[in-house]
Design a protein around this motif. Structure first.
Motif, short mmCIF file in Angstrom:
data_model
loop_
_atom_site.label_atom_id
_atom_site.label_comp_id
_atom_site.label_asym_id
_atom_site.label_seq_id
_atom_site.Cartn_x
_atom_site.Cartn_y
_atom_site.Cartn_z
N GLY A 26 1.18 -1.22 -0.15
CA GLY A 26 0.06 -0.38 -0.10
C GLY A 26 0.73 0.98 -0.27
N CYS A 27 0.61 1.87 -0.75
CA CYS A 27 1.27 3.71 -1.03
C CYS A 27 0.37 4.72 -0.86
N ASN A 28 0.87 6.34 -0.49
CA ASN A 28 -0.17 7.49 -0.89
C ASN A 28 0.31 7.72 -2.03
N PHE A 29 1.58 7.16 -2.45
CA PHE A 29 1.98 8.34 -3.91
C PHE A 29 1.43 7.12 -4.26
N ARG A 30 1.87 7.41 -5.81
CA ARG A 30 1.62 6.84 -7.41
C ARG A 30 3.14 7.55 -8.59
N CYS A 31 4.15 7.22 -7.84
CA CYS A 31 5.71 7.75 -9.03
C CYS A 31 5.14 6.93 -9.74
N HIS A 32 5.37 8.01 -10.76
CA HIS A 32 5.26 6.65 -12.21
C HIS A 32 7.04 6.01 -12.26
N PHE A 33 7.79 6.36 -12.18
CA PHE A 33 8.88 5.31 -11.73
C PHE A 33 8.76 4.54 -10.71
N CYS A 34 8.42 4.02 -10.19
CA CYS A 34 8.36 3.14 -9.16
C CYS A 34 8.82 1.84 -9.52
N HIS A 35 9.00 0.70 -9.21
CA HIS A 35 9.63 -0.08 -9.34
C HIS A 35 8.83 -1.16 -9.08
N LEU A 39 3.09 -3.87 -4.92
CA LEU A 39 2.66 -3.35 -3.51
C LEU A 39 2.52 -1.99 -3.45
N VAL A 40 1.92 -1.25 -4.28
CA VAL A 40 1.22 -0.15 -4.68
C VAL A 40 0.22 0.58 -5.94
N LEU A 41 -0.72 -0.24 -6.45
CA LEU A 41 -1.69 -0.11 -6.77
C LEU A 41 -2.92 -1.37 -6.48
N THR A 72 10.19 -0.86 3.85
CA THR A 72 9.94 -0.37 3.62
C THR A 72 8.96 -1.23 2.55
N GLY A 73 8.41 -0.43 1.35
CA GLY A 73 7.39 -0.18 0.90
C GLY A 73 7.05 -0.80 -0.56
N GLY A 74 6.01 -0.16 -0.83
CA GLY A 74 4.82 0.49 -0.32
C GLY A 74 5.38 1.56 0.35
N GLU A 75 4.21 2.02 1.49
CA GLU A 75 4.49 3.13 1.74
C GLU A 75 4.62 2.68 3.64
N THR A 100 10.74 5.90 3.56
CA THR A 100 9.30 6.69 3.96
C THR A 100 9.44 7.47 2.67
N ASN A 101 8.28 7.66 2.65
CA ASN A 101 7.99 8.98 1.29
C ASN A 101 7.51 10.23 1.89
N GLY A 102 7.82 10.29 3.76
CA GLY A 102 7.85 11.47 4.25
C GLY A 102 5.77 12.24 4.63
N MET A 122 14.41 8.98 4.02
CA MET A 122 12.96 9.33 3.71
C MET A 122 13.42 10.03 1.59
N ASP A 123 12.64 9.67 0.84
CA ASP A 123 12.51 10.19 -0.71
C ASP A 123 12.00 11.54 -0.76
N ILE A 124 13.10 12.17 -1.66
CA ILE A 124 12.80 13.19 -1.91
C ILE A 124 12.07 13.33 -3.22
N LYS A 125 11.16 13.73 -4.31
CA LYS A 125 10.90 13.21 -4.75
C LYS A 125 11.09 14.15 -6.30
N ALA A 126 10.68 15.39 -5.73
CA ALA A 126 10.93 16.27 -6.37
C ALA A 126 10.88 17.41 -5.66
S1 SF4 Z 1 6.60 6.25 -2.43
FE1 SF4 Z 1 7.59 4.35 -3.01
S2 SF4 Z 1 6.35 2.85 -2.54
FE2 SF4 Z 1 5.22 4.26 -2.83
S3 SF4 Z 1 5.07 5.17 -5.21
FE3 SF4 Z 1 6.32 6.33 -4.86
S4 SF4 Z 1 8.36 4.96 -5.27
FE4 SF4 Z 1 6.74 3.59 -5.37
#
Ligand code: SF4
Length: 231
Positions: A26-35, A39-41, A72-75, A100-102, A122-126
């Motif tokens: 489970g994740c609350n983001f939908r990063c385009h490049f997420c591999h 775990l996300v959709l 890790t995740g997901g989130e 975490t994505n924070g 923590m990921d910094i996406k942009a």
């Molecule tokens: S936050 Fe991480 S797990 Fe969630 S969609 Fe983005 S890259 Fe994927």
């Protein structure tokens, strides 16, 4: 906790530790490049989820071989029982690294107050003004900024990291992302790698930055951190 996978041993996920990695679903983001689309959709969440008991039994049996557990995740902060699961892992004597994505700073703070985290990434996406474009959902930027502050001021070993690709980020964007977390322990620029399945399939054939270009950017920002690397 919804657990989609368990990597039984890694030398890469938790700096300086031999660790196992738990992948939460489970994740609350939908990063385009997420591999990790599985775990996300939600439509891809598979059968065969592991139970906490399976994972805790495994960790109990490996106590002499492993030092830490990476969650890790997901989130992971979306998991309703993240505190209880971390308590059980700590009771077994493991160190915990949280990825975490924070977006849920109150959970990060709660885990820290209970001394349940030993390392946090923590990921910094942009850059803040492009966040929604990169993560594919509406974002409360104040929450992300709170998480950055909590982590930077926590006194815990920590890192921020950004996965970068030319289709979404410019060189200037990378410098702006680094500036958002300036003064942190560590900042990693992660070169996008494609996989057959991504959260957004249109990104499967995306180009990567050249390593030499990322190294040139690193040279501009490296003095802002104790550690700054391209990986
Ligand atoms: S936050 Fe991480 S797990 Fe969630 S969609 Fe983005 S890259 Fe994927």
């Amino acid at each position: 906790m919804l657990i989609g996978g368990l990597q039984q041993m890694t030398l890469l996920d938790y700096p300086g530790q031999v660790a196992a990695t738990i992948f939460t679903v489970g994740c609350n983001f939908r990063c385009h490049f997420c591999h990790n689309p599985a775990l996300v959709l939600p439509e891809k969440f598979g059968e065969g989820l592991k139970t906490e008991k399976d994972v805790l039994d495994f960790l109990r049996a490996r106590k002499k071989l492993l030092d830490g557990v990476c969650i890790t995740g997901g989130e992971p902060t979306l998991q309703k029982d993240i505190v209880e699961v971390c308590e059980s892992i700590k009771d077994l004597g493991y160190k915990i690294k949280l990825d975490t994505n924070g977006l849920r700073p109150h959970i990060i703070q709660k885990l820290m107050k209970k001394d349940l985290i030993d390392y946090i990434a923590m990921d910094i996406k942009a850059p803040w003004n492009k966040y929604e474009q990169v993560v594919g959902v509406k974002v409360d930027l104040d929450k992300l900024k709170q998480s950055v502050k909590i982590i930077r001021e926590s006194g815990l070993p920590h890192e921020f990291r950004s996965t970068v690709l030319p289709g979404l980020h410019t060189a200037e964007d990378i410098i702006r992302m680094a500036k958002q977390v300036k003064g942190a322990d560590a900042y990693y620029i992660q070169r996008f790698r494609s996989e057959p399945e991504l959260v957004n399939q249109e990104f499967v054939s995306e180009n990567k930055f050249l390593l030499k270009d990322l190294e040139a950017i690193r040279n501009e920002i490296k003095d802002w951190f104790k550690v700054c690397k391209v990986r």
